[in-house]
Motif scaffolding. Structure first.
Motif, PDB file in Angstrom:
ATOM      1  N   ASP A 131       0.654   5.984  -3.458  1.00 57.80           N
ATOM      2  CA  ASP A 131       0.037   5.114  -2.451  1.00 57.80           C
ATOM      3  C   ASP A 131      -0.796   4.031  -3.135  1.00 57.80           C
ATOM      4  N   THR A 161      -9.858   2.727   4.790  1.00 64.30           N
ATOM      5  CA  THR A 161      -8.956   2.417   3.675  1.00 64.30           C
ATOM      6  C   THR A 161      -9.369   1.124   2.994  1.00 64.30           C
ATOM      7  N   ASP A 186       7.132   4.456  -2.449  1.00 62.28           N
ATOM      8  CA  ASP A 186       7.736   5.778  -2.614  1.00 62.28           C
ATOM      9  C   ASP A 186       7.054   6.522  -3.754  1.00 62.28           C
ATOM     10  N   THR A 208      -0.969  -4.202   3.335  1.00 60.46           N
ATOM     11  CA  THR A 208      -0.855  -2.987   4.129  1.00 60.46           C
ATOM     12  C   THR A 208      -0.487  -3.317   5.568  1.00 60.46           C
ATOM     13  N   TYR A 232       0.817  -1.213   0.000  1.00 63.62           N
ATOM     14  CA  TYR A 232       0.000   0.000   0.000  1.00 63.62           C
ATOM     15  C   TYR A 232       0.855   1.269   0.000  1.00 63.62           C
ATOM     16  N   ARG A 233       1.974   1.234   0.699  1.00 57.36           N
ATOM     17  CA  ARG A 233       2.804   2.437   0.809  1.00 57.36           C
ATOM     18  C   ARG A 233       4.092   2.251  -0.001  1.00 57.36           C
TER      19      ARG A 233
END
Length: 505
Positions: free
Chosen positions: A60, A88, A57, A81, A54-55
């Motif tokens: 998202d 979310t 660079d 995630t 999910y995260r």
């Protein structure tokens, strides 16, 4: 061999995923940036699945998911995630994610989710043409979770067992989101709703979207279980456990092991059975009636009720500790009369089913019929609507359902319950299928027919007035009126027929 694209800026995670998935027969390709992954997807269409963190660079999970779906709309995407955030999760499911998994990862659960995603995508590819059809034409295997069109429909529309579709109202969109949210978990779910509103279909959809979907779904109507046999039906019995137990029998919980059990109208279970059920939930094991051996259980429990279990607990009808065990997640199914924008969606779906059954080609409803259907109260909810449409399709003479095909109580609902009418609409063919009491010419409940004065006839007059009053109080719902009068529905129909015969003399 299925090919999986793993997107994660943590190289260690990619290496571990590669080893794990290769061990289970998958070919993987790693990518450490979202931008590079999108370029790879643009150049290749041979991936069967995307596992995406999910995260990343610079991008998202929501944005990454949207871009992947733009490139390959039917490609299943599982989001990984480290945050178990409900909002979310809902957003991801609405944007087309097959599922989401939270860290720390559980290898076996992840593997099962991957298998389900790839299997679902293979099945869905056979039904791609139906994806953009309206809700009325949705195929039984279509699922809002796995929509393969480029843009996910604003409102989910899918059927369960070919009989049930989700409507287009905002309230039903919320239910779809709740299903998407709770299905991947093992939470117990309470579904509240009136009879005929589709509680079992929602339970089936939760099961279908869960990690237990490859295991059984067993539905039990607790209202139909006698006190004497409820234990045997739910937990099974050993040979000789009671009179008539001529052999060993597996109960519903045992049959549902690994999957989901749906207990409808659970408030009808006796106190003794509620105690046994509490033990099953607490210890995750059960014992057959007359048995001495505990059987381990891994079953998800979904229950339904048309009355508030907390209120039932306060009245002593339902164990409070059992209520708290079940009360992990709640879904409210509103009655059909409170979401009138859904009525014609369901009516057209039921008409399509009736066409298939009767080998007819009725194209729709007249404007007058649509208006009548939208304004009727539908005490029996979807079940009543389905039966009305089926009967109307049978009686329809042309290619459109007109008012002559509707039952009297639906056609004259406004007249019966709001205002007196001088000439109520009357159709003898429909009367043959469902005898009725004609509404009185005034608001008075006293409605005398030309009988001779006698004790017997006075009794019939009083009985008539009581039945008419009960029908008015229940909006001419004969099942509810019979219950109010403490008689069965057949007796009520026979009495109505008697009054009609007397009036015709």
């Amino acid at each position: 061999m299925a090919k999986i694209l793993v997107i994660d800026d943590d190289r260690d995670i990619c290496v571990l995923m590669n080893k794990f998935l290769s061990k289970h027969g998958y070919h993987t390709q790693e990518c450490f940036s979202g931008k590079k992954a999108l370029e790879m997807l643009e150049e290749s269409d041979d991936f069967n699945l995307v596992l995406c963190d999910y995260r990343l660079d610079g991008i998202d999970g929501n944005e990454m998911l949207e871009k992947i779906k733009q490139i390959h709309p039917s490609l299943p995407v599982i989001i990984i995630t480290g945050y178990n955030d409900l909002k979310t999760a809902v957003e991801l499911m609405k944007k087309g994610a097959f599922d989401y998994v939270t860290k720390p990862l559980h290898p076996e659960e992840l593997l099962k989710t991957i298998q389900q995603a790839i299997q679902s995508a293979e099945q869905e590819s056979e039904f791609v043409p139906s994806r953009n059809e309206p809700a009325v034409n949705a195929t039984p295997v279509a699922s809002a979770q796995h929509t393969s069109s480029k843009e996910k429909p604003k409102h989910s529309s899918f059927t369960v067992s070919g009989e049930y579709i989700f409507g287009t109202s905002a309230v039903f969109q919320q239910i779809v989101e709740q299903i998407a949210l709770v299905a991947p978990t093992d939470y117990s779910v309470i579904i509240y709703g009136e009879s005929g509103s589709g509680k079992e279909a929602i339970a089936q959809e939760i099961h279908k979207r869960s990690k237990r979907s490859n295991y059984p779904f067993v539905a039990i109507d607790c209202g139909a279980l006698s006190k004497e046999l409820a234990g045997s039906e739910l937990f099974g019995h050993e040979k000789g456990a009671f009179t008539g137990a001529i052999g060993q029998k597996a109960g519903s919980f045992e049959l549902a092991n690994g999957g989901t059990i749906f207990l409808d109208e659970i408030a009808n279970l006796s106190y003794d059975i509620q105690v046994s059920l509490l033990r099953v939930i607490q210890e995750r094991k059960m014992r057959r009636v007359g048995g001495i051996k505990d059987i381990p259980l891994d079953v998800r429990i979904i229950i339904a009720s048309n009355e508030r279990l907390w209120d039932a607990a306060q009245k002593g009808k339902f164990r409070e500790d059992l209520f708290h065990r079940f009360n992990e997640f709640t879904i409210e199914v509103p009655p059909l009369r409170n979401r009138r924008e859904d009525i014609m969606v369901f009516a057209k779906h039921f008409l399509q089913k009736a066409n298939e059954s009767l080998n007819k080609n009725i194209v729709g409803f007249s404007p007058n019929v649509e208006e009548i259907l939208k304004n009727y109260v539908w005490h029996g909810n979807l079940r009543e609507l389905r039966n009305v449409v089926k009967r109307a399709a049978l009686l329809a003479m042309g290619d459109v359902v007109d008012t002559k095909s509707l039952p009297y109580e639906v056609l004259n609902y406004q007249a019966q319950n709001e205002e007196p009418v001088s000439e109520p609409v009357h159709h003898p063919v429909v009367e043959h299928f469902a005898p009725i009491i004609e509404p009185p010419k005034s608001n008075s409940l006293s409605y005398k027919r030309p009988f001779e004065n006698s004790l017997k006839e006075a009794s019939i007059d009083l009985e008539y007035e009581m039945i008419l009053k009960a029908l008015k109080e229940t909006n001419f719902n004969k099942s509810k009126a019979a219950k109010l009068l403490n008689i069965d529905r057949k007796t009520l129909y026979n009495k109505i027929k008697l009054y009609q015969d007397l009036n015709n003399r």
